[in-house]
Design a protein around this motif. Sequence first.
Motif, short mmCIF file in Angstrom:
data_model
loop_
_atom_site.label_atom_id
_atom_site.label_comp_id
_atom_site.label_asym_id
_atom_site.label_seq_id
_atom_site.Cartn_x
_atom_site.Cartn_y
_atom_site.Cartn_z
N ASN A 140 136.13 31.83 72.02
CA ASN A 140 137.27 31.53 71.15
C ASN A 140 137.35 30.07 70.72
O ASN A 140 138.34 29.65 70.13
CB ASN A 140 138.57 31.90 71.88
CG ASN A 140 138.61 33.37 72.26
OD1 ASN A 140 138.13 34.21 71.51
ND2 ASN A 140 139.15 33.67 73.44
N ALA A 141 136.30 29.29 71.01
CA ALA A 141 136.33 27.86 70.68
C ALA A 141 135.82 27.61 69.26
O ALA A 141 135.00 28.37 68.75
CB ALA A 141 135.48 27.09 71.69
N GLY A 176 121.76 28.47 85.87
CA GLY A 176 122.75 27.65 86.58
C GLY A 176 123.02 26.35 85.86
O GLY A 176 124.17 25.89 85.78
N GLN A 177 121.97 25.72 85.32
CA GLN A 177 122.14 24.47 84.58
C GLN A 177 122.89 24.70 83.28
O GLN A 177 123.76 23.91 82.91
CB GLN A 177 120.77 23.86 84.29
CG GLN A 177 120.10 23.24 85.53
CD GLN A 177 118.71 22.73 85.22
OE1 GLN A 177 117.88 23.42 84.64
NE2 GLN A 177 118.44 21.49 85.60
N ILE A 178 122.57 25.78 82.58
CA ILE A 178 123.26 26.09 81.32
C ILE A 178 124.75 26.29 81.58
O ILE A 178 125.60 25.78 80.85
CB ILE A 178 122.64 27.33 80.65
CG1 ILE A 178 121.23 27.02 80.15
CG2 ILE A 178 123.51 27.82 79.48
CD1 ILE A 178 120.44 28.22 79.67
N ASN A 179 125.08 27.02 82.62
CA ASN A 179 126.47 27.26 82.99
C ASN A 179 127.22 25.96 83.24
O ASN A 179 128.34 25.75 82.77
CB ASN A 179 126.52 28.16 84.23
CG ASN A 179 127.93 28.57 84.59
OD1 ASN A 179 128.73 28.94 83.73
ND2 ASN A 179 128.27 28.51 85.85
N LEU A 180 126.57 25.05 83.99
CA LEU A 180 127.18 23.75 84.30
C LEU A 180 127.36 22.91 83.04
O LEU A 180 128.41 22.28 82.84
CB LEU A 180 126.30 23.01 85.31
CG LEU A 180 126.79 21.63 85.79
CD1 LEU A 180 128.11 21.76 86.56
CD2 LEU A 180 125.74 20.96 86.65
N ALA A 227 132.65 21.49 77.66
CA ALA A 227 134.00 21.97 77.33
C ALA A 227 135.07 20.97 77.78
O ALA A 227 136.04 20.72 77.07
CB ALA A 227 134.24 23.34 77.96
N TYR A 228 134.88 20.38 78.98
CA TYR A 228 135.84 19.38 79.46
C TYR A 228 135.88 18.17 78.54
O TYR A 228 136.95 17.63 78.23
CB TYR A 228 135.47 18.91 80.88
CG TYR A 228 135.54 20.00 81.94
CD1 TYR A 228 136.43 21.06 81.83
CD2 TYR A 228 134.69 19.98 83.04
CE1 TYR A 228 136.49 22.06 82.79
CE2 TYR A 228 134.74 20.96 84.01
CZ TYR A 228 135.65 22.00 83.88
OH TYR A 228 135.69 22.98 84.83
N PHE A 288 133.29 22.04 69.08
CA PHE A 288 132.01 21.83 69.77
C PHE A 288 130.93 21.42 68.77
O PHE A 288 130.68 22.12 67.80
CB PHE A 288 131.59 23.12 70.48
CG PHE A 288 132.39 23.41 71.72
CD1 PHE A 288 131.88 23.08 72.98
CD2 PHE A 288 133.64 23.99 71.65
CE1 PHE A 288 132.60 23.35 74.13
CE2 PHE A 288 134.37 24.26 72.79
CZ PHE A 288 133.85 23.93 74.04
N ARG A 289 130.28 20.30 69.07
CA ARG A 289 129.18 19.83 68.23
C ARG A 289 127.88 19.94 69.02
O ARG A 289 127.87 19.86 70.25
CB ARG A 289 129.40 18.37 67.81
CG ARG A 289 130.71 18.13 67.08
CD ARG A 289 130.96 16.65 66.86
NE ARG A 289 130.89 15.91 68.13
CZ ARG A 289 131.35 14.67 68.27
NH1 ARG A 289 131.92 14.04 67.26
NH2 ARG A 289 131.25 14.06 69.43
N LEU A 290 126.77 20.06 68.31
CA LEU A 290 125.46 20.18 68.96
C LEU A 290 125.17 18.96 69.82
O LEU A 290 124.67 19.07 70.94
CB LEU A 290 124.38 20.36 67.89
CG LEU A 290 123.00 20.80 68.40
CD1 LEU A 290 123.07 22.18 69.04
CD2 LEU A 290 121.99 20.78 67.27
#
Length: 245
Positions: A176-177, A196-200, A206-207, A217-219
């Motif tokens: 939804n971002a 795991g790295q992608i998730n982090l 996001a923070y 969100f920008r590349l």
Amino acid sequence: QLDREVIARLHEWGVKDKKAGIDARIIFYGPPGTGKTLTAHSLSRSLKRQVLSFDCSKILSMYVGESEKNVRKIFDTYADLTRQTKTEPILLLNEADQFLSSRSSGVGSSADQMHNQMQNIFLEQIEKFQGILIATTNLLENIDQAFSRRFNYKIEFKKPDQKQRLTLWKMMLPKNAPYAEGFDVEKLSTYPLTGGQINLIVKNTAYQVAARAEGSFRLEDFISEIQKERSGSFEGEKSVGFLSH
């Protein structure tokens, strides 16, 4: 082994004793962040079983005799939980490298002797174990042969390829971002990262974005976090030495 027809055949052939329960001692091995623990929990949900999880890196104690007690406590706790709940949970031993590593030969130091004793107790407990036990480890080649023979299944978890990374990015990016114009998720998949790295990285990005007045969100936001993660990773060789002036 959970299928009644399969069990009936095993009993008929004399491969499995009628009083014996499930015999599944499994090693998940591969680099950190490739989904070993996640898969163990996913398996527990599909089998409708609880997970009794231990972090093996925290079991080893500096106090004489404590490590041996802690090893016994793992299996005693499992037995107590099984008795109380009248079910067989999955016993998950995370980061079991120290437990499974090759034992020291010869006299060695007192620390080596204690470590060997702890491993002997662990070997004895695994030998007697009935049920589903999953041990996760990063390095299979360091495992003592005596332990390797006690595990029915050894399943490798490899780092994802680019196609798999693209799927992971698409799954983990916030749905939804708002995203900046021209945002190219395929560009992110070119970086050799684990799940795991992608998730982090997604969470950390996001923070950062949420703290800005303009929250899209920008590349480059993701690339910045990717560079931080890769520079701070303990994988690969790092140069160590003195700075010259």
